[in-house]
Structure formats: structure tokens, C-alpha cells
Design an enzyme around this catalytic site. Structure first.
Site, PDB file in Angstrom:
ATOM      1  N   ASP A  77      34.272  34.689   6.720  1.00 47.25           N
ATOM      2  CA  ASP A  77      35.204  34.652   7.841  1.00 47.25           C
ATOM      3  C   ASP A  77      35.716  36.045   8.218  1.00 47.25           C
ATOM      4  OD1 ASP A  77      34.877  31.963   8.106  1.00 47.25           O
ATOM      5  OD2 ASP A  77      36.791  31.400   7.214  1.00 47.25           O
ATOM      6  N   GLY A  78      35.849  36.933   7.215  1.00 43.59           N
ATOM      7  CA  GLY A  78      36.275  38.298   7.507  1.00 43.59           C
ATOM      8  C   GLY A  78      35.284  39.005   8.414  1.00 43.59           C
ATOM      9  N   LEU A 195      48.310  28.790   6.129  1.00 41.00           N
ATOM     10  CA  LEU A 195      48.201  27.606   5.261  1.00 41.00           C
ATOM     11  C   LEU A 195      48.625  27.930   3.842  1.00 41.00           C
ATOM     12  CD1 LEU A 195      47.235  24.630   5.032  1.00 41.00           C
ATOM     13  CD2 LEU A 195      44.989  25.539   4.410  1.00 41.00           C
TER      14      LEU A 195
END
Length: 295
Positions: A77-78, A195
Site C-alpha cells: 500500500d505504501g 483504524l
């Protein structure tokens, strides 16, 4: 019948040395399709000089002035967030091929690379539009890449004591957070930093911003969900006179006299998804949402 020549721009993780076989497969598949390939310069040198891969003829991406039909993000995701920063307002759809760990954004697995590339040619995919967040300091873009797809985090520096974050929404005073920080998250970023500090999961089709405090010094502080038309203004006080602003993980050091303003970016980010892919299935797969202990 000859297939349409598609141009791909590739961005990748330069730290995953064990994933070179997956990367080689991507290049081989694109080459077989006769695709035009452009590769981000740092990623290219990593593959050729450190991984000793033999690549087909490619163009190098040295600035953000590039064009493509699709962007391929090869990593986690980075890497996807980095690719999105370089795409900026060009609205090029991004497909994330996950060679990392969790992979919410980069959720196309390496075991299905062939089918993922094929769907881009067949048109059998969906395009999701994602809200991004724009951050300014004293009315000016805070850095070279002032837009976040996931979140903007206001944080204390190092082992400094908590910071005071005076918060206004559309010019109206909300509260003063005494905390280690504050995370302003898009729906896409709701499954990231937000989250982990107790923020809600927000489905990507919502048009919201979420404010979640980091280690607040009060039991009365709870996450707040706002319309993404809201403008969030923050004035920060820190004992050492400086604080950090993280924009999708890119850190900028600011002084106490820097007023931070956060609002919806003037453009969206396009994400390629396999047709029919269900967001809640992804939640169950990646976060084990609803899983029972005995399952």
C-alpha cells in the site's frame, strides 16, 4: 486482430529484493502484449543494478510530467500511495499488484498477474473514484506532494510531551485536542492509521473526512466524521515549538506558527478493481472482520 497498444507507467518497491520474479513476470507479460512501458527511474535502477533483471525496452519516468493509460504499482500500500502522489491530478487509473503484506489498495495478488493484465486489455474491470485530502500551511501547499489518499497526521516530535491542537471546522471552533496527535482520514484511509487508533471503518464510496485523536489526554474524546466539503483548520502548540505533519507517511516538520488547513483535494484518484470485487469481502480477507475464534 491486433490489440490496442496500451501505455503503462510502473512504480515499485525498491526494498523487496525477494519479489524480483513477480516483477519479471509483469515485464514479460507487458512485453508480450506489445505494451509501451515507462518505469519510475529509481525503481528501474533498483531492478537493473541491484536485482540484475533483464528488462525490455522502456522509457524512464524522471519527473511527474508523464502520460499513460494505466499506472501499475508493484509493492504494498505504501508503494500505491507513492504512485498516487506522482499521478496527482492526471486521473490515470492505478492497479496495485500486491507484493507486500496486507494490501488494501494493492490487492491484486501476484498469483493472478496474468489475469490482472488481461483484464486491462479486455476492459473487464471497474474504476473506483477515491477522495483525496489537500493540506496547506499558512495558505500555501505544505510540500511538493501536499495531497494524501489515506490521511494527514499531525504528530508530536520524537519523545516530546503531548501537543495542543486547536481545531476549527468551517471557521467554527470544535475543540482543543490535548494528545500525541490527530489523524484526518479519507474513507480510503479509514483502514490505515485511523483504524489502528480507534477510528471507524468507512466504505470508499462515502464522501467524508474522519478526525481521530492519537492517545488523547481525555476519556471524552471520540472520532468525528465530517462531510468532505468541510474545511478543517488546526493551530498547534508544542513545547519544543515544532511538530510533524505526515501526508500519507511523507513527513514535514513545521513550527508552531504554521496554521494547517485540510480540505478535500480538487481531484480524485482512480483505482482499478476486478469487476464485481466486493469491499466487504476485502475487509473479511484482510482484517478477518467478523471471524470467530474457533474458525
Amino acid at each position: 486482430m491486433a490489440q490496442h497498444k496500451i501505455k503503462f507507467a510502473l512504480f515499485g518497491n525498491v526494498y523487496q529484493s525477494k519479489k524480483s520474479s513477480s516483477v519479471q513476470r509483469v515485464f514479460s507479460l507487458l512485453s508480450q502484449k506489445g505494451a509501451e512501458i515507462a518505469v519510475e527511474k529509481e525503481f528501474y535502477h533498483f531492478l537493473v543494478e541491484k536485482q540484475h533483471l533483464t528488462l525490455p525496452e522502456v522509457q524512464l519516468i524522471e519527473t511527474d510530467d508523464f502520460e499513460a493509460d494505466f499506472v501499475l504499482s508493484i509493492g504494498g500500500d505504501g508503494t500505491f500511495l507513492n504512485a498516487a502522489a506522482h499521478v496527482g491530478d492526471k486521473c490515470i487509473p492505478i492497479l496495485g499488484i500486491n507484493t507486500g503484506r496486507l494490501g488494501f489498495l494493492a490487492d491484486a495478488g501476484t498469483d493472478g498477474i496474468e489475469s490482472e493484465i488481461e483484464m486491462l486489455y479486455s476492459g473487464d474491470y471497474d474504476i473506483e473514484t477515491r477522495t483525496a485530502i489537500f493540506v496547506t500551511g499558512n495558505g500555501r501547499p505544505l510540500c511538493q506532494y501536499p495531497v494524501a489518499l489515506n490521511d494527514v497526521a499531525i504528530l508530536k516530535r520524537d519523545n516530546a510531551s503531548m501537543i495542543s491542537i486547536d481545531t476549527h471546522i468551517n471557521g467554527e471552533y470544535l475543540t482543543t485536542y490535548l494528545a500525541d496527535g490527530l489523524v484526518v482520514s479519507s474513507p480510503t484511509g479509514s483502514t490505515a492509521y485511523s483504524l489502528s487508533i480507534g477510528g471507524p471503518i468507512v466504505t470508499p464510496d462515502n464522501k467524508t473526512l474522519t478526525l481521530t485523536a492519537v492517545a488523547p489526554h481525555s476519556l471524552n474524546i471520540r472520532p468525528i466524521v465530517l462531510s468532505d466539503e468541510s474545511v478543517v483548520t488546526l493551530n498547534i502548540e508544542s513545547r519544543n515549538s515544532t511538530f510533524l505533519v505526515g501526508i500519507d507517511g511523507r513527513s514535514v516538520k513545521c513550527s508552531n506558527d504554521t496554521e494547517i488547513t485540510i480540505r478535500k483535494a480538487p481531484y480524485i484518484i482512480k483505482v482499478v478493481r476486478k469487476k464485481g470485487k466486493n469491499y466487504f469481502d476485502t475487509l473479511k480477507e484482510k482484517l478477518l472482520l467478523g471471524a470467530r475464534n474457533n474458525e
